[in-house]
Scaffold this motif. Sequence first.
Motif, PDB file in Angstrom:
ATOM      1  N   VAL A  95      40.979  45.047  32.554  1.00  0.00           N
ATOM      2  CA  VAL A  95      40.170  45.502  33.899  1.00  0.00           C
ATOM      3  C   VAL A  95      39.113  46.239  33.630  1.00  0.00           C
ATOM      4  O   VAL A  95      38.092  45.857  34.179  1.00  0.00           O
ATOM      5  CB  VAL A  95      41.500  46.310  34.779  1.00  0.00           C
ATOM      6  CG1 VAL A  95      40.621  46.771  35.742  1.00  0.00           C
ATOM      7  CG2 VAL A  95      42.569  45.461  35.018  1.00  0.00           C
ATOM      8  N   ALA A  96      38.914  47.084  32.586  1.00  0.00           N
ATOM      9  CA  ALA A  96      38.016  48.143  32.289  1.00  0.00           C
ATOM     10  C   ALA A  96      36.690  47.150  31.772  1.00  0.00           C
ATOM     11  O   ALA A  96      35.517  47.618  32.071  1.00  0.00           O
ATOM     12  CB  ALA A  96      38.282  49.110  31.187  1.00  0.00           C
ATOM     13  N   ALA A  97      36.872  45.964  31.145  1.00  0.00           N
ATOM     14  CA  ALA A  97      35.938  45.363  30.633  1.00  0.00           C
ATOM     15  C   ALA A  97      35.234  44.255  31.701  1.00  0.00           C
ATOM     16  O   ALA A  97      34.191  44.125  31.760  1.00  0.00           O
ATOM     17  CB  ALA A  97      36.271  44.746  29.236  1.00  0.00           C
ATOM     18  N   SER A  98      36.322  43.639  32.127  1.00  0.00           N
ATOM     19  CA  SER A  98      35.832  42.703  33.157  1.00  0.00           C
ATOM     20  C   SER A  98      35.278  42.763  34.486  1.00  0.00           C
ATOM     21  O   SER A  98      34.386  42.287  34.788  1.00  0.00           O
ATOM     22  CB  SER A  98      37.008  41.638  33.436  1.00  0.00           C
ATOM     23  OG  SER A  98      37.981  42.332  34.125  1.00  0.00           O
ATOM     24  N   THR A  99      35.715  44.173  34.991  1.00  0.00           N
ATOM     25  CA  THR A  99      35.222  44.405  36.477  1.00  0.00           C
ATOM     26  C   THR A  99      33.835  44.807  36.277  1.00  0.00           C
ATOM     27  O   THR A  99      32.854  44.447  37.334  1.00  0.00           O
ATOM     28  CB  THR A  99      35.965  45.595  36.781  1.00  0.00           C
ATOM     29  OG1 THR A  99      37.434  45.364  36.977  1.00  0.00           O
ATOM     30  CG2 THR A  99      35.770  45.946  38.444  1.00  0.00           C
ATOM     31  N   PRO A 100      33.271  45.537  35.389  1.00  0.00           N
ATOM     32  CA  PRO A 100      31.877  45.910  35.489  1.00  0.00           C
ATOM     33  C   PRO A 100      31.046  44.831  35.012  1.00  0.00           C
ATOM     34  O   PRO A 100      29.917  44.761  35.801  1.00  0.00           O
ATOM     35  CB  PRO A 100      31.841  47.207  34.458  1.00  0.00           C
ATOM     36  CG  PRO A 100      32.961  47.689  34.108  1.00  0.00           C
ATOM     37  CD  PRO A 100      34.107  46.480  34.382  1.00  0.00           C
ATOM     38  N   LEU A 101      31.544  43.712  34.414  1.00  0.00           N
ATOM     39  CA  LEU A 101      30.668  42.560  33.689  1.00  0.00           C
ATOM     40  C   LEU A 101      30.513  41.892  34.959  1.00  0.00           C
ATOM     41  O   LEU A 101      29.498  41.312  35.401  1.00  0.00           O
ATOM     42  CB  LEU A 101      31.484  42.082  32.563  1.00  0.00           C
ATOM     43  CG  LEU A 101      30.792  40.758  32.196  1.00  0.00           C
ATOM     44  CD1 LEU A 101      29.386  40.751  31.723  1.00  0.00           C
ATOM     45  CD2 LEU A 101      31.645  39.879  31.312  1.00  0.00           C
ATOM     46  N   ARG A 102      31.641  41.702  35.850  1.00  0.00           N
ATOM     47  CA  ARG A 102      31.555  40.751  36.816  1.00  0.00           C
ATOM     48  C   ARG A 102      30.641  41.445  37.965  1.00  0.00           C
ATOM     49  O   ARG A 102      29.820  40.673  38.668  1.00  0.00           O
ATOM     50  CB  ARG A 102      33.044  40.583  37.601  1.00  0.00           C
ATOM     51  CG  ARG A 102      32.994  39.681  38.601  1.00  0.00           C
ATOM     52  CD  ARG A 102      34.518  39.477  39.113  1.00  0.00           C
ATOM     53  NE  ARG A 102      34.608  38.523  40.118  1.00  0.00           N
ATOM     54  CZ  ARG A 102      34.818  38.859  41.451  1.00  0.00           C
ATOM     55  NH1 ARG A 102      34.922  40.118  41.860  1.00  0.00           N
ATOM     56  NH2 ARG A 102      35.014  38.019  42.347  1.00  0.00           N
TER      57      ARG A 102
END
Length: 317
Positions: A95-102
Amino acid sequence: MKDGSTSTIPLPSAKRHKPRIKRWESPIAGYLFISPWLVGLLGLTLYPIVQSLYYSFTDFSLLEKPNWVGLSNYNKILTSDDSFIQAVKVTFLYVAASTPLRLIAALFVAILLAKNVKGMSAYRTAIYFPSLIGGSIAVSILWKNIFGKEGFINNILAEFGIQGAGWVTNPDTALWTLVLLVGWQFGSAMVVFLAGLKQIPGDLYEASSVDGAGKVRQFFRITLPMLSPTIYFNTVMGIIGAFQMFTPAMIITNGGPANSTYVYSLYLYERAFSRLQMGYASGLAWIMLLIIVASTALIFLTSKYWVFYEDEGRKRR
């Protein structure tokens, strides 16, 4: 008449109609129109939610009647379930990695597509299309082949003399391939950002240009503050979706290697349908719900420091 008096010619009396009963005057009509939705809400949403809450306090295997065990499932999950701890760690990292990237990918592309260029509608449709099929099993299989040992990525690297790794079979890189997949599925967030960008008055950019502000300064001083409610919405929706990620982890890695992609939804599925521990899985589901609610509440409480609403002329308090 001869005496000069006026007379009135009697007009035929208007027919008196009895007041007609208005059709659909009763509120029952409204309920009839929404009855399909009500049936779905009650039978397919509310009832399963209440039922799962009951099952979470039972020992239920789908093959036998539920046996009430109280808080035993929750006690075991929180105190002696190592797989639960591993699933929570992997899920929070995802969650911490994918949400900002998206969000970053969606905002970057939305800014590019916000320009008035001939044929821009076709570009927007083409870029949004992957989000329609991004969660499908077919795309997950394709992604697995792309990042496999003999996949497309390693073939490209081989052209430059670089020996690529087995991206989905290496515990250090497997989770990041799933993060890239969700980063590629930014279409829905992009559409919301496009709508938000169109609501920003152009006069703000013109006035800042007169004052000597460049594109970078305009982005941080105008675009981001004016888009903060949109960022807030996309962040909440992105976090909720990331916590529930299941299909890529199931198809691409099946939780491996070495449990590096063993996300929460996959563990819940395994408990429910592989081990037939439906009561235990229901407890896991309610803990996940509480985690999502807590994460959303945290964002809501901190939003007053960074979400700006134009109609109020101030930051939300």
